[in-house]
Write a protein that holds these residues in place. Structure first.
Motif, PDB file in Angstrom:
ATOM      1  N   PRO A  94       0.807  -1.235   0.000  1.00  0.00           N
ATOM      2  CA  PRO A  94       0.000   0.000   0.000  1.00  0.00           C
ATOM      3  C   PRO A  94       0.835   1.278   0.000  1.00  0.00           C
ATOM      4  O   PRO A  94       0.412   2.283  -0.585  1.00  0.00           O
ATOM      5  N   ALA A  95       2.000   1.251   0.644  1.00  0.00           N
ATOM      6  CA  ALA A  95       2.838   2.455   0.697  1.00  0.00           C
ATOM      7  C   ALA A  95       3.428   2.782  -0.666  1.00  0.00           C
ATOM      8  O   ALA A  95       3.828   3.925  -0.915  1.00  0.00           O
ATOM      9  N   LEU A  96       3.492   1.808  -1.546  1.00  0.00           N
ATOM     10  CA  LEU A  96       3.939   2.054  -2.923  1.00  0.00           C
ATOM     11  C   LEU A  96       2.764   2.413  -3.823  1.00  0.00           C
ATOM     12  O   LEU A  96       2.849   3.336  -4.645  1.00  0.00           O
ATOM     13  N   LEU A 154       9.150  12.116  -4.716  1.00  0.00           N
ATOM     14  CA  LEU A 154       8.164  11.052  -4.883  1.00  0.00           C
ATOM     15  C   LEU A 154       8.831   9.755  -5.344  1.00  0.00           C
ATOM     16  O   LEU A 154       8.533   8.669  -4.845  1.00  0.00           O
ATOM     17  N   LYS A 155       9.734   9.882  -6.288  1.00  0.00           N
ATOM     18  CA  LYS A 155      10.435   8.691  -6.796  1.00  0.00           C
ATOM     19  C   LYS A 155      11.349   8.100  -5.730  1.00  0.00           C
ATOM     20  O   LYS A 155      11.509   6.882  -5.649  1.00  0.00           O
ATOM     21  N   PHE A 192       9.317   0.187  -3.236  1.00  0.00           N
ATOM     22  CA  PHE A 192       9.459  -0.785  -4.330  1.00  0.00           C
ATOM     23  C   PHE A 192      10.422  -1.893  -3.902  1.00  0.00           C
ATOM     24  O   PHE A 192      10.157  -3.082  -4.115  1.00  0.00           O
ATOM     25  N   HIS A 193      11.519  -1.483  -3.300  1.00  0.00           N
ATOM     26  CA  HIS A 193      12.496  -2.479  -2.822  1.00  0.00           C
ATOM     27  C   HIS A 193      11.890  -3.366  -1.745  1.00  0.00           C
ATOM     28  O   HIS A 193      12.039  -4.593  -1.780  1.00  0.00           O
ATOM     29  N   ARG A 194      11.179  -2.762  -0.787  1.00  0.00           N
ATOM     30  CA  ARG A 194      10.593  -3.554   0.292  1.00  0.00           C
ATOM     31  C   ARG A 194       9.522  -4.508  -0.234  1.00  0.00           C
ATOM     32  O   ARG A 194       9.381  -5.626   0.274  1.00  0.00           O
ATOM     33  N   LEU A 235      -1.766   4.453   5.264  1.00  0.00           N
ATOM     34  CA  LEU A 235      -1.840   5.838   5.726  1.00  0.00           C
ATOM     35  C   LEU A 235      -0.574   6.613   5.370  1.00  0.00           C
ATOM     36  O   LEU A 235      -0.649   7.755   4.912  1.00  0.00           O
ATOM     37  N   ASN A 236       0.572   5.989   5.585  1.00  0.00           N
ATOM     38  CA  ASN A 236       1.833   6.681   5.318  1.00  0.00           C
ATOM     39  C   ASN A 236       1.994   6.988   3.838  1.00  0.00           C
ATOM     40  O   ASN A 236       2.391   8.094   3.457  1.00  0.00           O
ATOM     41  N   GLY A 237       1.671   6.035   2.980  1.00  0.00           N
ATOM     42  CA  GLY A 237       1.763   6.274   1.542  1.00  0.00           C
ATOM     43  C   GLY A 237       0.824   7.367   1.087  1.00  0.00           C
ATOM     44  O   GLY A 237       1.175   8.213   0.249  1.00  0.00           O
TER      45      GLY A 237
END
Length: 256
Positions: free
Chosen positions: A66-68, A90-91, A98-100, A127-129
């Motif tokens: 979700p954060a991605l 943003l990137k 993306f890595h996680r 929420l964080n994303g």
């Protein structure tokens, strides 16, 4: 610029502030509630296992996704965001998740997660994303000439430390092996939680470069969440391995 004014009109500043303060409060509450015990996963899993466990790879993938996805969705819905500062940050944020999501989760050899832990982590990532994506797209102000500077280097140094430390930890075990060993090499020669140290450097670098309440909130939350876990990892090594180097005493207890 006209673009900044357009984006500013869509900034829900009060929501950003409330969510950021909520994240700070959640981090402090977690720190207070987990002074003597850690979240029940990994080496700190409680003897009475919960009814539902999720394989570690599946759990990490689902909870980090979700954060991605949220920043990417917000970028897709936002027609105007293309100042250099917004695009770079943003990137940068998305690169971490993306890595996680697609690298760390598929390579991990950790133990299964309780479903409740995975669900809580996934809700936080959602929420964080959403918070970081909305703030960078619609609230952050950058000059047109803004570009990556030395402050962003701190984030990437932390990310490199984190990835290298995870590599060391992952290769301590053979496939399907669940025993715990003392990590060595890299920053593990100096800190027992080198992977956590790297992630904290990442988020404090992110906070410095964004110089924002949302950036500060994720850095403090990370400190409150993984700081105590690093401390208990250090305590675990000292209790279970007599050969664990005694010179690794805590100058900063939650890291060393």
């Amino acid at each position: 610029s006209a673009e900044d004014k357009t984006c500013k009109m869509h900034c829900y500043e009060s929501v950003v502030n409330y969510l950021s303060c909520g994240m700070l409060l959640a981090g402090l509450l977690h720190l207070i509630n987990h002074r003597k015990a850690q979240a029940s996963y990994g080496r700190h899993m409680k003897p009475t296992a919960p009814a539902i466990l999720v394989p570690a790879r599946v759990a990490w993938f689902l909870q980090e996704m979700p954060a991605l996805l949220m920043p990417l969705l917000l970028m897709h819905l936002s027609r105007q965001y293309s100042t250099m500062g917004r695009a770079i940050l943003l990137k940068t944020f998305c690169l971490h998740y993306f890595h996680r999501t697609f690298v760390y989760s598929l390579l991990t050899r950790g133990q299964p997660f309780p479903l409740s832990v995975m669900a809580t982590a996934g809700f936080f990532c959602l929420l964080n994303g959403s918070l970081q994506g909305h703030y960078l797209l619609h609230c952050a102000q950058f000059d047109e000439e803004w570009s990556a500077d030395y402050r962003l280097v701190v984030f990437y140094i932390g990310m490199a430390i984190n990835i290298h430390s995870d590599y060391i930890l992952r290769n301590l075990r053979k496939p399907k092996e669940i025993v715990y060993k003392i990590p060595a090499g890299g920053l593990f020669e100096y800190v027992s939680g080198a992977n956590y140290f790297g992630e904290l450097v990442e988020w404090f670098g992110y906070a410095i470069v964004t110089w924002s309440l949302p950036g500060f909130s994720i850095a403090v939350f990370s400190l409150c969440f993984i700081g105590p876990r690093a401390y208990y990892h250090h305590k675990f090594y000292k209790e279970h391995f007599k050969e664990y180097p005694r010179f690794r005493k805590a100058l900063i207890p939650f890291i060393f």
